[in-house]
Scaffold this motif. Sequence first.
Motif, PDB file in Angstrom:
ATOM      1  N   THR A  88      33.348  -3.244   7.020  1.00  0.00           N
ATOM      2  CA  THR A  88      34.351  -3.929   6.091  1.00  0.00           C
ATOM      3  C   THR A  88      33.916  -3.793   4.635  1.00  0.00           C
ATOM      4  O   THR A  88      32.652  -3.485   4.292  1.00  0.00           O
ATOM      5  CB  THR A  88      34.593  -5.304   6.363  1.00  0.00           C
ATOM      6  OG1 THR A  88      33.489  -6.122   5.829  1.00  0.00           O
ATOM      7  CG2 THR A  88      34.906  -5.623   7.813  1.00  0.00           C
TER       8      THR A  88
ATOM      9  N   GLY B  58      36.807  -2.611  -1.981  1.00  0.00           N
ATOM     10  CA  GLY B  58      37.756  -3.702  -1.505  1.00  0.00           C
ATOM     11  C   GLY B  58      38.618  -4.447  -2.116  1.00  0.00           C
ATOM     12  O   GLY B  58      38.142  -4.714  -3.463  1.00  0.00           O
TER      13      GLY B  58
ATOM     14  N   HIS C  80      39.477  -2.822   3.866  1.00  0.00           N
ATOM     15  CA  HIS C  80      39.292  -2.875   2.299  1.00  0.00           C
ATOM     16  C   HIS C  80      40.406  -3.596   1.753  1.00  0.00           C
ATOM     17  O   HIS C  80      40.649  -3.579   0.641  1.00  0.00           O
ATOM     18  CB  HIS C  80      39.727  -1.496   1.946  1.00  0.00           C
ATOM     19  CG  HIS C  80      38.709  -0.375   1.977  1.00  0.00           C
ATOM     20  ND1 HIS C  80      38.105  -0.009   3.047  1.00  0.00           N
ATOM     21  CD2 HIS C  80      37.889   0.240   1.258  1.00  0.00           C
ATOM     22  CE1 HIS C  80      37.264   1.057   3.026  1.00  0.00           C
ATOM     23  NE2 HIS C  80      36.865   1.014   1.663  1.00  0.00           N
TER      24      HIS C  80
END
Length: 285
Positions: free
Chosen positions: A7, A14, A248
């Motif tokens: 992640t 992100g 993201h």
Amino acid sequence: MRIDLHTHSTASDGTDTPAALVRNAAAAGLDVVALTDHDTTRGHAEAVAALPEGLTLVTGAELSCRVGGISLHMLAYLFDPAEPALLAERELVRDDRVPRAQGMVAKLNALGVPVTWEQVRRIAGEGSVGRPHVATALVELGVVPTVDAAFTAEWLADGGRAHMAKHETDPFEAIRLVKAAGGVTVFAHPGASKRGRTVPEPVIAELAAAGLDGIEVDHMDHDPATRARLRGLARELGLLATGSSDYHGSRKTCLLGENVTDPEVYGEITRRATGAFPVPGTGGA
């Protein structure tokens, strides 16, 4: 047990802050989440401070690499972030991101696109600037409909009209550096052909012989046939097979926990790591 090992937060490209990311991971029903921002560990402290009870954080980073003229990403987990050699290499890659992005802006301007460096910096905020921030600027200007649509030969894909190369680590050196820092390495989305050229399987075999721990099999950019091929390759080479969302935030369509890693594979990753340990949540801020 639901485990997502890939992640990103606002520490790189992100759209969730590290604190928001771990809260969203808990809300999505995850038990374990890895924060793997591009070439940086800057978001780890905020994520740990906000870690909800019942969620475990795996600290990591996604390292930018290149072999044989092909870009690839190496997920590094549970390494010592202060180990000098790996830290110096991450900083070298990260510092090259600014002139690279500025070069892409200049190329876009030459193509008649009125993107500005100030716009890209605003989009990146405090994160390490990268191609997704330039792509988001193109979306804002109405040049392309989505971030993914900017990653084509017409615009920002490798070899594209506005692409600029950056410093990228040799993956064999990345494996050596991560191992020396006590970490574990997984080749991210190795079959993502829509991103450009992919690393040939004989080279993946060489990486495995050099100490690569695993390959990311279950990923949004892998169709069923690709997943089956990569799972077979992992078995053949004795590699761990992971699954992850590559989340993201709003910058991509994938959801937290969209793909997950088998708990036994996660257990093996934690057993191999000596540089850091997973952090259990205690109900942070």
